[in-house]
Each structure stands twice: as C-alpha cells, then as structure tokens.
Write a protein that holds these residues in place. Structure first.
Motif, PDB file in Angstrom:
ATOM      1  N   GLY A 468       0.800  -1.216   0.000  1.00 26.70           N
ATOM      2  CA  GLY A 468       0.000   0.000   0.000  1.00 26.70           C
ATOM      3  C   GLY A 468       0.832   1.264   0.000  1.00 26.70           C
ATOM      4  N   LEU A 469       0.148   2.383   0.187  1.00 27.32           N
ATOM      5  CA  LEU A 469       0.759   3.702   0.210  1.00 27.32           C
ATOM      6  C   LEU A 469       0.679   4.261   1.609  1.00 27.32           C
ATOM      7  N   THR A 470       1.594   5.153   1.940  1.00 27.53           N
ATOM      8  CA  THR A 470       1.599   5.803   3.241  1.00 27.53           C
ATOM      9  C   THR A 470       1.215   7.261   3.081  1.00 27.53           C
ATOM     10  N   GLU A 471       0.202   7.680   3.803  1.00 31.40           N
ATOM     11  CA  GLU A 471      -0.199   9.088   3.761  1.00 31.40           C
ATOM     12  C   GLU A 471       0.741   9.895   4.645  1.00 31.40           C
ATOM     13  N   ILE A 472       1.270  10.991   4.120  1.00 34.29           N
ATOM     14  CA  ILE A 472       2.172  11.841   4.889  1.00 34.29           C
ATOM     15  C   ILE A 472       1.605  13.247   4.947  1.00 34.29           C
ATOM     16  N   SER A 473       2.006  13.993   5.969  1.00 34.67           N
ATOM     17  CA  SER A 473       1.482  15.333   6.149  1.00 34.67           C
ATOM     18  C   SER A 473       2.058  16.280   5.111  1.00 34.67           C
ATOM     19  N   SER A 474       1.319  17.329   4.823  1.00 36.65           N
ATOM     20  CA  SER A 474       1.758  18.293   3.811  1.00 36.65           C
ATOM     21  C   SER A 474       2.885  19.151   4.349  1.00 36.65           C
ATOM     22  N   PRO A 475       4.015  19.257   3.627  1.00 33.99           N
ATOM     23  CA  PRO A 475       5.130  20.078   4.096  1.00 33.99           C
ATOM     24  C   PRO A 475       4.939  21.560   3.805  1.00 33.99           C
ATOM     25  N   GLY A 476       3.944  21.934   3.036  1.00 33.38           N
ATOM     26  CA  GLY A 476       3.762  23.335   2.649  1.00 33.38           C
ATOM     27  C   GLY A 476       2.404  23.875   3.025  1.00 33.38           C
ATOM     28  N   LYS A 477       2.072  25.035   2.449  1.00 36.60           N
ATOM     29  CA  LYS A 477       0.819  25.710   2.751  1.00 36.60           C
ATOM     30  C   LYS A 477      -0.294  25.366   1.761  1.00 36.60           C
ATOM     31  N   SER A 478      -0.006  24.539   0.796  1.00 38.11           N
ATOM     32  CA  SER A 478      -0.968  24.282  -0.267  1.00 38.11           C
ATOM     33  C   SER A 478      -2.163  23.467   0.194  1.00 38.11           C
ATOM     34  N   GLY A 479      -2.003  22.714   1.284  1.00 38.04           N
ATOM     35  CA  GLY A 479      -3.077  21.845   1.725  1.00 38.04           C
ATOM     36  C   GLY A 479      -3.200  20.588   0.907  1.00 38.04           C
ATOM     37  N   SER A 480      -2.206  20.280   0.110  1.00 32.10           N
ATOM     38  CA  SER A 480      -2.250  19.080  -0.722  1.00 32.10           C
ATOM     39  C   SER A 480      -2.117  17.829   0.133  1.00 32.10           C
ATOM     40  N   LEU A 481      -2.671  16.752  -0.376  1.00 29.97           N
ATOM     41  CA  LEU A 481      -2.545  15.455   0.264  1.00 29.97           C
ATOM     42  C   LEU A 481      -1.384  14.718  -0.403  1.00 29.97           C
ATOM     43  N   PHE A 482      -0.549  14.077   0.399  1.00 29.39           N
ATOM     44  CA  PHE A 482       0.627  13.390  -0.131  1.00 29.39           C
ATOM     45  C   PHE A 482       0.573  11.918   0.244  1.00 29.39           C
ATOM     46  N   TYR A 483       0.955  11.076  -0.702  1.00 30.95           N
ATOM     47  CA  TYR A 483       1.152   9.654  -0.437  1.00 30.95           C
ATOM     48  C   TYR A 483       2.578   9.285  -0.821  1.00 30.95           C
ATOM     49  N   LEU A 484       3.139   8.329  -0.081  1.00 31.50           N
ATOM     50  CA  LEU A 484       4.492   7.845  -0.345  1.00 31.50           C
ATOM     51  C   LEU A 484       4.412   6.352  -0.625  1.00 31.50           C
ATOM     52  N   SER A 485       5.063   5.914  -1.692  1.00 31.28           N
ATOM     53  CA  SER A 485       5.068   4.479  -1.992  1.00 31.28           C
ATOM     54  C   SER A 485       5.829   3.728  -0.908  1.00 31.28           C
ATOM     55  N   HIS A 486       5.537   2.447  -0.773  1.00 31.77           N
ATOM     56  CA  HIS A 486       6.108   1.664   0.333  1.00 31.77           C
ATOM     57  C   HIS A 486       7.621   1.597   0.271  1.00 31.77           C
ATOM     58  N   ASP A 487       8.212   1.715  -0.935  1.00 31.66           N
ATOM     59  CA  ASP A 487       9.664   1.662  -1.065  1.00 31.66           C
ATOM     60  C   ASP A 487      10.287   3.055  -1.148  1.00 31.66           C
ATOM     61  N   ASP A 488       9.501   4.099  -0.884  1.00 30.87           N
ATOM     62  CA  ASP A 488       9.959   5.491  -0.833  1.00 30.87           C
ATOM     63  C   ASP A 488      10.369   6.061  -2.187  1.00 30.87           C
ATOM     64  N   LYS A 489      10.132   5.363  -3.277  1.00 33.20           N
ATOM     65  CA  LYS A 489      10.620   5.835  -4.575  1.00 33.20           C
ATOM     66  C   LYS A 489       9.730   6.907  -5.195  1.00 33.20           C
ATOM     67  N   PHE A 490       8.446   6.913  -4.827  1.00 35.38           N
ATOM     68  CA  PHE A 490       7.511   7.806  -5.489  1.00 35.38           C
ATOM     69  C   PHE A 490       6.663   8.584  -4.483  1.00 35.38           C
ATOM     70  N   VAL A 491       6.418   9.843  -4.829  1.00 37.54           N
ATOM     71  CA  VAL A 491       5.523  10.704  -4.065  1.00 37.54           C
ATOM     72  C   VAL A 491       4.321  11.015  -4.942  1.00 37.54           C
ATOM     73  N   ILE A 492       3.128  10.883  -4.383  1.00 42.73           N
ATOM     74  CA  ILE A 492       1.895  11.183  -5.103  1.00 42.73           C
ATOM     75  C   ILE A 492       1.229  12.363  -4.404  1.00 42.73           C
ATOM     76  N   LYS A 493       0.957  13.413  -5.157  1.00 44.69           N
ATOM     77  CA  LYS A 493       0.467  14.668  -4.587  1.00 44.69           C
ATOM     78  C   LYS A 493      -0.846  15.061  -5.258  1.00 44.69           C
ATOM     79  N   THR A 494      -1.789  15.567  -4.450  1.00 43.76           N
ATOM     80  CA  THR A 494      -3.024  16.090  -5.025  1.00 43.76           C
ATOM     81  C   THR A 494      -2.758  17.472  -5.611  1.00 43.76           C
ATOM     82  N   LEU A 495      -3.457  17.785  -6.703  1.00 39.73           N
ATOM     83  CA  LEU A 495      -3.284  19.058  -7.402  1.00 39.73           C
ATOM     84  C   LEU A 495      -4.587  19.848  -7.390  1.00 39.73           C
ATOM     85  N   LYS A 496      -4.453  21.161  -7.429  1.00 43.41           N
ATOM     86  CA  LYS A 496      -5.604  22.014  -7.691  1.00 43.41           C
ATOM     87  C   LYS A 496      -5.921  21.942  -9.189  1.00 43.41           C
TER      88      LYS A 496
END
Length: 802
Positions: A468-496
């Motif tokens: 699965g994916l790991t949900e991580i907190s947003s590092p910025g002010k955008s309010g985007s949702l971030f997911y991290l792949s289990h092997d840390d290779k990929f970041v998935i970010k929500t966009l406006k």
C-alpha cells in the motif's frame, strides 16, 4: 537401480550435497537371505523387502560407514528414521524421499544441536538450535537461516527478542544486556538503524535515531533520576509523527511500553557519562553464531532502529513520579559524533508538543483536501488510486513502442473508466467505493517513464503492491494530500484544478526539455490522474519521483526560493524532518570547480525553461547528509586504531594547485567505475556521471565510509564541504554546535513548478509591494524571479571558492 542421496546442510547453514551410496535392485540369483543383502560395492542392507527392493523397516550401511536405520518405501528412505555419519553427526526424525523433511533433531560433530522442522535437508520452519559455544536460537527459520520472529540467547547472558531476516536482526526487536541495559527499536541487516529507545541500567533513557549502528540524528537524553519520559511526547518533540512512515509497516507489532523495565537509579549516572562521550565507535554489528565479538558488551551500550518511527500505544500505566531532576538534553549526532546539544527543562517539552499539535491541527483545518478526504475516505482514495494506476499502466504497456505524437497531448488523449464496487466486464471487484478514473496523456507519461529508466512492472509494484501507500502530512501551505510508496521511490500529490491545467499546457515543452537535458533538475513527473467520487467530488493526482530516496540519511532539508520576506521557520516548530527556508540556512557549500560549473549550467537552463512557461514560485529542494567531523574508525578500521592519513588514496580532494576540497577523513572521490557503483535505491535517477576538476576532469564516484561507493550525478550524491556561518544571536543561545565545517553529500531538485504568473499573482505582487520591498517578496514576474533564484544560489548557497 534406485539411487539414495542425502543433501545435507552443514553447521554453517550452507546447503551441501553429499552422496552416501545407492541401493541396487536385487538380482534373485544373488539373494542370500530374504532380509539381508551384501552389495558388490561393500554396502549392506538388512531389513524388509517388497519383491526385490527395500520396503518396510531396514538398516542400510554404506561402505564409508554412514548408517541409516528406519522406514523404507519402494527403495527410498521414507518415514521415521535415524542417520549416523562417520564424523559423529546424527539425525533422528522424519525423512521423505531420501531427504530430511518434517520434524527432527540433528546433532553436529561440533556438538551443536538443532531440534525443529526441516524442508528438503534444510532447516525451515520453527526450530531451536544450541550452538557449540552454548549460544541458543529459538524461533523461525527459512532456507537454513534465521528469518521471522525469534529469540537469541548469548552464552554471556545477553538476549535479543524480535525479527530476523537472512540470518541477521532485521526489523523490530528488543535487546537485553546482562548488565541491565535494554534497547527497544528496529534493526537493519544486523545493525541498529533508525528510531529507538535505549534504557540504561541506572535509569537513564535515550530516545533517538541511529544509522548502521551509530547514533545519527536528533535525540532526547533523560539522565538517571529524571521523570520517566512519555514515549509519545518524545516522538512529537522530535518530529517523528510528521512526514515519516511508521515503522509498524516494516517491523512486527511489538510495543515499546511492553518491554520497558524500570531500573533503580544509582548515585553516579553511568548513562549520562556514556551518552556524553560522543556515542559508539564500533559498528554495532552482531554475529549470529557467537556473542564474543558482537558489539553487545561495553562497546555496544548504546543502540538503534530503522529509518522511521514507532506506532506507539497510549501512555497509560507509565510512572509519572517526579524524582531528582527535570533536566533533559536535546542532542544531535552524526555517525556517532555529537555535534550539537541543548539543555532544556522537562516541563518545556509538553508545551512545545502542545504548540506543535495545535499548529498541525490548524494547518489541517485550512487544508480542503485533508478535510474532505480524511479517515476512511482517505483510505478509499488510496485504494482507488492504486486500482486506477494498475489498470492504466496495464492497458498502455502492451501498446507497441512509438514516438510521441502531437495527438498524444490533445484533449482526446485520455483514458476514462468507471470502477463499480461489484466489478464489471473491464474492471475487477474491489473493497472501495464506486469511482470514475481518468488518466491524462497516457502515451506521453509512458514515454517519460521510459526516459527516466522506469520498468513498468516495478512502477506498478511500488505504487500498487500489497504494502500500500503511506499518507504523509503536507510540508507546505498548499493543503495538498501526499502519499508515499512503500519503497519510498515515489511521491503522489493532489493538485488544484489550476495546477493540472498548467501541467497539461506545458507538458509538450516539458517533455521536450527532459528529453533534451538528461541532467535536468526539474521535478520528474510519471503520471497524471483524476478520481471522481460520488457527489461529483474530483481529486487530481500527479506521481513524482522522490529525490530523497537514498541509502544515506537526510539530516537537513531546505526549500530555497531566493526571496527573504517570511522565509524563516519558527524555532518551536522545527523538528528533524522540518523543511527549512532561505533565512534558516546557516551553511555555505564549497564544491569541486567542475561540479559547480555543471550544476549552475543546468540551473540556468532549467530556470530559462520555467521563465519561458511563465512559471514562478518554484524552489530548490536541498537535502543534506552530514558526515561526522572525525574519522569513522568503527566503520572502516578495527577499534582503537588510528587512521593512516599518509596511505589514503592519492589525489583525493586535492586540486592540481594543492587546494584541499574534501578531507580524506570524510568523503573520498574516486574515478568512476560502473561495475563498483551501487545505484540503488532510486532507479528513476537519470543522467551521466559527472567530471571532477580535482581528479583531472575524470568522471567520479564518491566513497562514503561505512556505506559504499555511490555514483555522482547532477543533484544526486554530490560531495561538498559545508561551512557554517555564525549568526549574531548564537552567543546568547543555550544551543551549542560543536563543529563549524562538515563534509556533506547533497541531493537537490527544482520543485513546485506549476504556479503560473497570472492575473491573481500580479494583483498579489501589487498589494505586497506597497508594504514590503518588492525584491524581497516571493511573487515577482518570471524574468526577475529566475534571475533572483539563480543569483541567490550562486552567491549565498554555492559560492565560488576564492
């Protein structure tokens, strides 16, 4: 002729095939007695027959002295039996098809005894082994080595309880020393690696992180006599609840609290003296076979865990008795060397934690995505994302390879599919909610993945695997949702929606840019998707490469724009994983002349591209891995030996003019040799090896003591020397940094490239210019932004050497 073979794994747990003999079919004319046969090769069988082959009970003696006595079936050893070897080794238990298979006990010639399960002559399953030196392991085995959960008892009284992998401590585990110390944390390949808590026999505690057996990163030390620390508060104050994966996904579900044993305090705090000494000098590796040289004696009194944090239970039941002192030490280590210390009152920590919690909560309330898709909905969103990507990549991969066409960027370049929960003719049933899936420009992103050397199967396994994916907190002010792949290779970010439109508009130029410039520092995009949920709620995602997927720990993170207004971080909000800003940067980085030239050539090219697309607000994400300011004897030499600087590799870190760039004690530059370089993790790393002026303009690798040899690429594994700039208020600070110059390994990339300089940003620039210096604010027109960004990096971050 029926051959009998026994494949036997020896004391070193290596499968070794040994032929002991064979049983021939009996010629009726040679039968002396019905239950006994002496063969021409000297072997002897005595027992039951079925027609002319052994069947039932029997004893077979080979000419070399090996003896089997037990059950036979159709000429093969099958059932219960006992084997005796000339060396003195003995096995008693289940045998199947001539193999040790099932349950049985084996006594080796050296006196070691194993009792447990076997599979095809190899220890496999649950078993107990007592070694010849009286060490004992009891637990799970796989293919002849410790793997799974198990307990190891050393003959000196030390004990490890936890997880194993390939014969080494790996995952979550608890180590108890006979002298009373205890470590509870995670392990990696036999080393303490990551977050953990160490309790001293005198009652002191250290909660922090380690790398390869050495303290590495920030931690809290509670001297003996202190109030027992709350593990949750330790995690919060160190920032382990923000932006990091829980180690519970990597380790077993042991609980820290369950293994903590209260120890009586003594007058003199041994733990305080040890912790203040600068940490371990040995590697902390532990031998599976013997505890003599395991590093668990006095040299191993401080311990570690894997890169991540623990899933902690409540603090119920913890002792809240205030004892003699309330002093707590905030310390930072690099490879076992303490570089910074701050003395704090224990009562300050709960206040700091409370402020951080409020700050996180307020940030979450401002985040529209997090508000809408929290809890169970966030889980459904993750499942939807995995289902959609698996479907899209699986559909597009079989299409024959071809060049990207103009039509691949158009409005019709979409894949749209409905995923009902019950499944359909084209989609599988799933446990999430009904949703619509849209994949943008699939052929373009397939070609981008190929340019970045990504295998389609590995890509799907990283994002869509069972972990699965790991949900991580947003590092910025955008309010985007971030997911991290289990092997840390990929970041998935929500966009406006506006960001998605910008990416689609610039995608043709972006594709051409990354195709022409293999060393580009601009964010690597791998996929663009949209999920429509019931109620017509739409969530847009982009899949990106994680530039911090590396073997080396990232000690500092900086987001650098080149602007000054508001570009600092509240000290009370800083934790180990905080991404700091321009005014927080207290270092200048001196690089090899050629490496610096390559870097700024690419930064200039990338900035010009972004300027041509009217993009602003981008930044350089910079990650720093610090090396300890002194020789790592425990990693590269036996303890108590002094480094021989005269025999270091010739020319390392020295220019033809005699200028020292990289002291030999930290990082070593070597001529590039592909066969010796480890490029994992991060298969999406793309680009040629760089040339270093200090090695005669040859392509180079960097040798990192205790880690390995890494390929130097633009923005990846780049060696430098960090010189710390003193601030004016440091003389009054309680925080002390012990060193001013460090060897560092740099990781960097240009991120946040989807903000267009539109009418809204122009209005923002006009308003802020009235109150503040127009050149100091972030929002300025693209040409000025690009120039300021490049000049800031050249002059303030990577200055040219005098």
């Amino acid at each position: 002729m029926t051959r009998l073979k026994i494949l036997f794994d020896d004391e070193d747990s290596k499968a070794r095939s040994e032929r002991f003999g064979h049983v021939s079919c009996i010629d009726p004319e040679d039968v002396e007695r019905l239950n006994e046969k002496a063969l021409s090769n000297g072997d002897v069988y005595v027992g039951d027959f079925k027609e002319i082959i052994p069947h039932g009970k029997g004893k077979y003696t080979w000419s070399d002295g090996t003896v089997y006595e037990g059950d036979w079936e159709s000429g093969k050893m099958m059932g219960k039996g006992m084997l005796l070897w000339p060396s003195g080794s003995k096995y008693s238990g289940d045998i199947s098809g001539g193999y040790l298979h099932g349950s049985g006990a084996f006594t080796a010639s050296d006196g070691s005894i194993y009792e447990g399960h076997w599979r095809m002559n190899i220890r496999h399953g649950f078993g107990r082994k007592k070694y010849s030196n009286s060490d004992i392991y009891e637990g799970e085995w796989k293919e002849g080595v410790h793997e799974g959960k198990g307990v190891y008892f050393w003959n000196n009284g030390n004990k490890y309880t936890g997880n194993w992998k390939r014969g080494k401590m790996h995952g979550r585990g608890v180590m108890d020393w006979v002298h009373g110390d205890q470590y509870n944390g995670c392990w990696l390949n036999g080393f303490r690696h990551g977050s953990g808590i160490y309790q001293y026999a005198d009652g002191g505690y250290y909660f922090g992180t380690w790398t390869r057996g050495l303290k590495d990163g920030k931690g809290l030390f509670y001297p003996a006599g202190s109030k027992r620390p709350s593990l949750k508060k330790c995690c919060m104050s160190l920032g382990y609840d923000s932006g990091r994966k829980s180690v519970s996904s990597e380790c077993s579900s042991l609980h820290l609290e369950d293994h903590m044993v209260k120890k009586s305090s003594v007058k003199r705090s041994l733990s305080e003296r040890l912790s203040g000494s600068g940490g371990l000098r040995s590697s902390g590796r532990i031998s599976r076979k013997s505890g003599e040289n395991s590093g668990f004696s006095d040299s191993g009194r401080e311990f570690v865990c894997s890169s991540g944090t623990f899933s902690l239970d409540s603090d119920a039941g913890q002792s809240e008795v205030q004892e003699n002192t309330v002093i707590v030490y905030e310390r930072e280590f690099m490879q076992g060397v303490m570089i910074k210390e701050r003395i704090r009152d224990y009562t300050d920590l709960p206040k700091k934690t409370e402020k951080q919690t409020k700050s996180i909560a307020q940030g979450t309330q401002k985040s529209s995505c997090v508000n809408i898709f929290k809890g169970q909905n966030s889980y459904h969103l993750m499942l939807n994302l995995q289902l959609g990507i698996r479907y899209t990549v699986g559909k597009i991969t079989p299409v024959p390879k071809r060049d990207v066409r103009a039509a691949d960027f158009g409005d019709r370049a979409r894949i749209t599919m409905f995923f009902p929960r019950m499944g359909s003719q084209f989609t599988p049933p799933h446990k999430s909610i009904d949703f619509y899936w849209k994949d943008y420009c699939p052929m373009v992103f397939r070609h981008l993945r190929e340019l970045f050397k990504l295998d389609a199967a590995e890509y799907m396994m990283s994002i869509c695997g069972d972990d699965g994916l790991t949900e991580i907190s947003s590092p910025g002010k955008s309010g985007s949702l971030f997911y991290l792949s289990h092997d840390d290779k990929f970041v998935i970010k929500t966009l406006k929606k506006s960001e998605l439109k910008v990416l689609l508009r610039m995608l043709p130029k972006y594709h051409n840019h990354v195709k022409e410039h293999e060393n580009t520092l601009i964010t690597k995009f791998f996929g663009l998707h949209r999920i429509t949920l019931p109620g017509r709620r739409k969530v847009r995602f982009v899949v990106m490469g994680n530039m911090f997927c590396t073997e080396l720990r990232i000690h500092r993170r900086y987001d650098l724009k080149g602007s000054t207004h508001g570009r600092f971080t509240d000290k009370e909000k800083i934790h180990e994983n905080t991404t700091l800003k321009d005014l927080d940067l207290s270092y200048e980085f001196l690089m090899d002349k050629s490496l610096r030239k390559f870097l700024f050539h690419q930064i200039t090219v990338d900035s010009a591209f972004l300027k041509s697309q009217h993009i602003i607000d981008y930044s350089l994400l910079l990650g720093l891995h610090f090396r300890a300011p002194e020789q790592l004897n425990g990693l590269v030499e036996p303890p108590n030996m002094t480094p021989n600087m005269e025999n270091s590799p010739a020319g390392q870190g020295v220019t033809p003019d005699g200028e020292v760039l990289f002291p030999s004690k930290g990082l070593v530059l070597l001529a590039h040799e592909p066969s010796f370089v480890n490029t994992e993790p991060g298969p999406h790393i793309r680009g040629s090896a760089l040339r270093a002026f200090s090695l005669g303009d040859k392509e180079v690798d960097v040798l990192v003591p205790g880690t390995g040899r890494l390929r130097v690429q633009l923005g990846v594994n780049m060696p430098a020397q960090a010189t710390r700039k003193l601030s004016q208020d440091e003389s009054d600070s309680a925080e002390v940094e012990l060193f001013e110059v460090y060897d560092v390994v740099l990781y960097m990339g240009i991120i946040d490239i989807l903000q267009e300089y539109n009418a809204k940003k122009k209005a923002e620039h006009a308003c802020k210019s009235v109150k503040f210096d127009p050149t100091s604010i972030s929002v300025v027109e693209p040409e000025l932004y690009a120039k300021r960004f490049t000049d800031f990096l050249k002059q303030k971050v990577f200055p040219e050497q005098p």
